[in-house]
Design an enzyme around this catalytic site. Structure first.
Site, short mmCIF file in Angstrom:
data_model
loop_
_atom_site.label_atom_id
_atom_site.label_comp_id
_atom_site.label_asym_id
_atom_site.label_seq_id
_atom_site.Cartn_x
_atom_site.Cartn_y
_atom_site.Cartn_z
N GLU A 22 5.15 8.58 -4.76
CA GLU A 22 6.56 8.91 -4.12
C GLU A 22 7.13 7.71 -5.23
OE1 GLU A 22 3.25 5.71 -2.22
OE2 GLU A 22 3.18 7.38 -3.55
N HIS B 204 0.74 7.09 -7.22
CA HIS B 204 1.98 6.75 -6.31
C HIS B 204 3.26 7.69 -5.81
CE1 HIS B 204 0.58 3.50 -3.23
NE2 HIS B 204 -0.11 3.18 -4.54
N CYS C 180 -3.33 7.97 -3.08
CA CYS C 180 -3.86 6.23 -3.10
C CYS C 180 -5.52 6.32 -2.16
CB CYS C 180 -2.88 5.41 -2.79
SG CYS C 180 -3.00 3.88 -3.70
#
Length: 196
Positions: A180, A178, A76
């Site tokens: 994650e 992202h 990001c």
């Protein structure tokens, strides 16, 4: 061991949780010796480019990141800061990638920030992530984008324009989305990075 750089940025915890789920030994640190000694480095976060670059320059982390020779993964804002320049605060960034960061200026009714799931298309130059990632959806939250360039290995389209979803140059890897927070496909991308 994976070093996650602690550098005055938000949203770092979600990366730590993702590494815990995978079962990877990791440490959140700003200690230059620990970062240099790590097998892999992740440079994640959410924040304002100009204020973050000021912090990186003042703490010496900017020069440290530029000097790293092991695989480094920018996520990001971490990806944007690895580029040459950002319109967010009109700031020179780390310059690993020559690409520049621009602000979304929608003319077609799309909302900014770009928030939610969007399709990732792998480029022919992709030599990083599994082919199964092509056409899958990852989770984005951003108001600035990186224009596609020579280091682009995947793209996404929003606000009527194609932008770089992932970059790769030498030992530096990066994703605008992202991973994650991108469910199984995000975990696959993190695992592919850990395997380089």
């Amino acid at each position: 061991m994976v070093a996650v750089i602690d550098y005055n940025a938000g949203n770092i915890r979600s990366v730590l949780y993702a590494l815990e789920r995978i079962g990877v030994e990791h440490e959140l640190t700003s200690d230059p010796a620990k970062i240099r000694a790590a097998d892999k480095v992740i440079f994640p976060g959410v924040g304002h480019a100009a204020s973050t670059m000021k912090h990186l320059n003042e703490t010496g982390l900017a020069d440290l990141i530029r000097s790293l020779t092991q695989p480094v993964f920018g996520v990001c804002v971490g990806m944007q800061l690895l580029c040459s320049h950002s319109e967010e605060g009109d700031v020179e960034c780390l310059g690993i990638f020559p690409e520049r960061v621009h602000q979304f200026r929608p003319t077609n009714g799309d909302k900014v920030p770009h928030m939610g799931w969007n399709e990732v298309k792998l480029a022919p130059t992709n030599d990083w992530v599994s082919k199964e990632v092509d056409g899958d959806f990852c989770y984005y939250v951003h108001s600035y984008y990186v224009e596609p360039g020579p280091d682009t290995v995947a793209t996404t389209t929003y606000c009527g324009r194609e932008f770089a979803a992932m970059l790769r140059k030498d030992n530096f890897y990066a994703a605008q989305f992202h991973p994650e927070k991108s469910a199984k496909v995000g975990e696959r991308i993190i695992r592919d990075f850990l395997a380089v």
